[in-house]
Design an enzyme around this catalytic site. Structure first.
Site, short mmCIF file in Angstrom:
data_model
loop_
_atom_site.label_atom_id
_atom_site.label_comp_id
_atom_site.label_asym_id
_atom_site.label_seq_id
_atom_site.Cartn_x
_atom_site.Cartn_y
_atom_site.Cartn_z
N LYS A 1 0.87 -1.19 0.00
CA LYS A 1 0.00 0.00 0.00
C LYS A 1 0.89 1.22 0.00
O LYS A 1 2.03 1.16 0.45
CB LYS A 1 -0.89 0.02 1.24
CG LYS A 1 -2.17 0.80 1.05
CD LYS A 1 -3.20 -0.07 0.39
CE LYS A 1 -4.45 0.68 0.02
NZ LYS A 1 -5.55 -0.25 -0.31
N GLY B 1 -17.75 7.87 -3.99
CA GLY B 1 -16.59 7.72 -4.87
C GLY B 1 -16.73 6.51 -5.75
O GLY B 1 -17.84 5.97 -5.93
N ASP C 1 -6.88 4.00 -4.85
CA ASP C 1 -7.56 3.80 -3.58
C ASP C 1 -8.27 5.13 -3.31
O ASP C 1 -8.48 5.91 -4.25
CB ASP C 1 -6.55 3.45 -2.46
CG ASP C 1 -7.23 2.87 -1.22
OD1 ASP C 1 -7.56 1.68 -1.21
OD2 ASP C 1 -7.47 3.62 -0.26
N1 GLU Z 1 -7.15 -0.09 -3.31
C1 GLU Z 1 -7.83 -1.28 -3.68
C2 GLU Z 1 -7.87 -2.23 -2.51
O1 GLU Z 1 -7.96 -1.80 -1.38
C3 GLU Z 1 -7.32 -1.89 -4.98
C4 GLU Z 1 -5.87 -2.25 -5.01
C5 GLU Z 1 -5.35 -2.71 -6.36
O2 GLU Z 1 -6.13 -2.80 -7.31
O3 GLU Z 1 -4.15 -2.98 -6.43
O4 GLU Z 1 -7.87 -3.43 -2.63
#
Ligand code: GLU
Length: 447
Positions: free
Chosen positions: A124, A238, A164
């Site tokens: 992340k 969103g 995200d």
């Molecule tokens: N941010 C999204 C999640 O929490 C997607 C992450 C991604 O596609 O790599 O899973």
């Protein structure tokens, strides 16, 4: 393993990282019994290794705003775990971003990605940059400055960021443009959530919300219920809320509430296609106000300042916004108003007190790492298409997403069914994800 001892050590080491500690505590509580049946995990100190990220990059991001003033933010990328594949996870741009927030998200991502059945590790990243009120040019300059530092940490076989909170298709475009310029690498697989003409997968924007509703359908089916005609409240407006509202409506549910940081919009007749389309404009405006829906659709969307989506009477609650957005009091209010199911679409959307209340009061509950995994799963499908230099059509992607969500539900049932027959989806998701990562770590030796 003694959960309490490990938690005490982490609390002493990271006393201020409350979201991270919360996420770790939930997983350790769920897996304790299973873990203790595997002395080989204990010997290899799997948990002690798993709770620490592999590495954290922290960097300064300096950019110039529309007034010509110099602005400085902090940027991060946390590569959490690569046991089952290259690092994979989104970037969050939000004023409240801290290392604790990104550590909790990276930790969760590791198990979520394991549930998708695809070979992806967990990561992340993000920044404390606040997109609210920023112009398009400011967003672009910030994304470019952010990539000036990030490009060296990522790659299609190392670490693949995506969106995200605060990072959608527009931001991924600016990030990707700058990545190419700096790295002189033209492999589209370095980021996911790209535009359709330059390597993006069809349905990726919808995937988190669609996947969440597919999961909810399986959960309801298992409980002998049907989503048709049910009233749904969701928080946020969103990308995730948009996909969830679209699919919930398509499946015959009635979305009667959406919310924002400013309050809630009650939509007694159910959200319409025009309103769902307008959610995209609301997000792109960077105003961060759900009241705009009521201004655009007077008499149909009724705004109340300072109230949450959980104050509206519904059958099903779908938190789609931010961690800890649903408290124990909210859970009690939902139940008092007749709610009987909550599927967490945001990451760690419910506070521990809310989860315990749901579980102890017969309310169906499933955690974000299972419910929202369709987003990252479709990112995995985007990576496959990029690696093969092809694009699948909508049916192919949707069928695969459907299959993955069904499999995640099955894994939850397999590992979460309790002696009395009911399914503990929190335990199920945590144990299923953990077993896969732990086994892979064990097989790869002490590294
Ligand atoms: N941010 C999204 C999640 O929490 C997607 C992450 C991604 O596609 O790599 O899973």
């Amino acid at each position: 393993m003694k959960t309490q001892e490990i938690m005490a050590r982490l609390q002493a080491k990271y006393p201020l990282e409350k979201e991270y500690l919360q996420a770790v505590q939930e997983v350790l509580e769920s897996i304790e019994d299973v873990y203790n049946q595997h002395p080989e995990f204990e010997k290899a100190k799997i948990v002690e290794r798993m709770v620490e990220p592999d590495r954290i990059f922290t960097f300064r991001v300096t950019w110039i705003d529309d007034k010509g003033e110099v602005q400085t933010n902090l940027g991060y990328r946390i590569q959490f775990n690569s046991a089952i594949g290259p690092y994979k996870g989104g970037l969050r741009f939000h004023k409240a971003v801290t290392p604790s927030m990104l550590k909790f998200l990276g930790f969760e991502q590791t198990f979520k990605n394991a549930l998708t059945t695809l070979p992806m590790g967990g990561a992340k990243g993000g920044s404390d940059f606040d997109p609210v009120g920023k112009s398009n040019d400011e967003i672009m300059r910030f994304c470019q400055a952010f990539m000036l530092e990030l490009w060296n940490c990522i790659g299609p076989d190392q670490d693949i960021p995506a969106g995200d909170v605060g990072v959608g298709g527009r931001e991924i475009g600016y990030l990707y443009g700058m990545y190419k310029k700096l790295a002189r690498q033209y492999n589209t697989g370095v980021l996911t959530g790209k535009g359709g003409t330059w390597g993006g997968s069809i349905l990726r924007p919808e995937a988190t919300g669609f996947g969440a509703l597919y999961f909810t359908q399986h959960l309801l089916q298992k409980a002998g219920k049907d989503i048709k005609g049910k009233k749904v409240a969701l928080s946020g407006f969103g990308n995730v809320a948009w996909g969830a509202a679209t699919k919930a409506t398509e499946l015959g549910a009635k979305v009667v509430a959406i919310s924002g940081p400013d309050g809630v919009c009650h939509i007694p007749e159910g959200i319409t296609k025009e309103m769902i389309d307008y959610m995209l404009e609301m997000r792109a405006s960077n105003r961060n106000k759900v009241e705009d829906m009521a201004t655009k659709f007077p008499g149909k969307a009724l705004f109340t300042a300072g109230k949450k989506a959980w104050s509206i009477p519904v059958d099903i609650a779908l938190p789609c916004a931010f961690q800890n957005e649903l408290s124990e009091d909210d859970a009690k209010e939902l139940k008092a108003n007749g709610c009987w199911c909550c599927c967490e679409v945001s990451n760690m959307g419910c506070q521990p007190g809310a989860i315990h209340f749901f579980q102890n009061n017969g309310i169906l509950f499933a955690p974000g790492k299972a419910v929202n995994a369709g987003g990252v799963a479709t990112s995995g499908l985007e990576m496959t298409q990029n690696a093969e230099h092809i694009s699948w059509d909508a049916k192919e992607v949707d069928d695969k997403l459907h299959f993955i969500m069904k499999s995640i539900h099955e894994q939850c049932v397999k590992f979460g069914t309790q002696p009395d027959g009911h399914v503990d989806y929190v335990k199920g998701a945590n144990i299923a994800g953990f077993m896969k990562v732990a086994q892979a770590m064990l097989e790869q030796g002490t590294i």
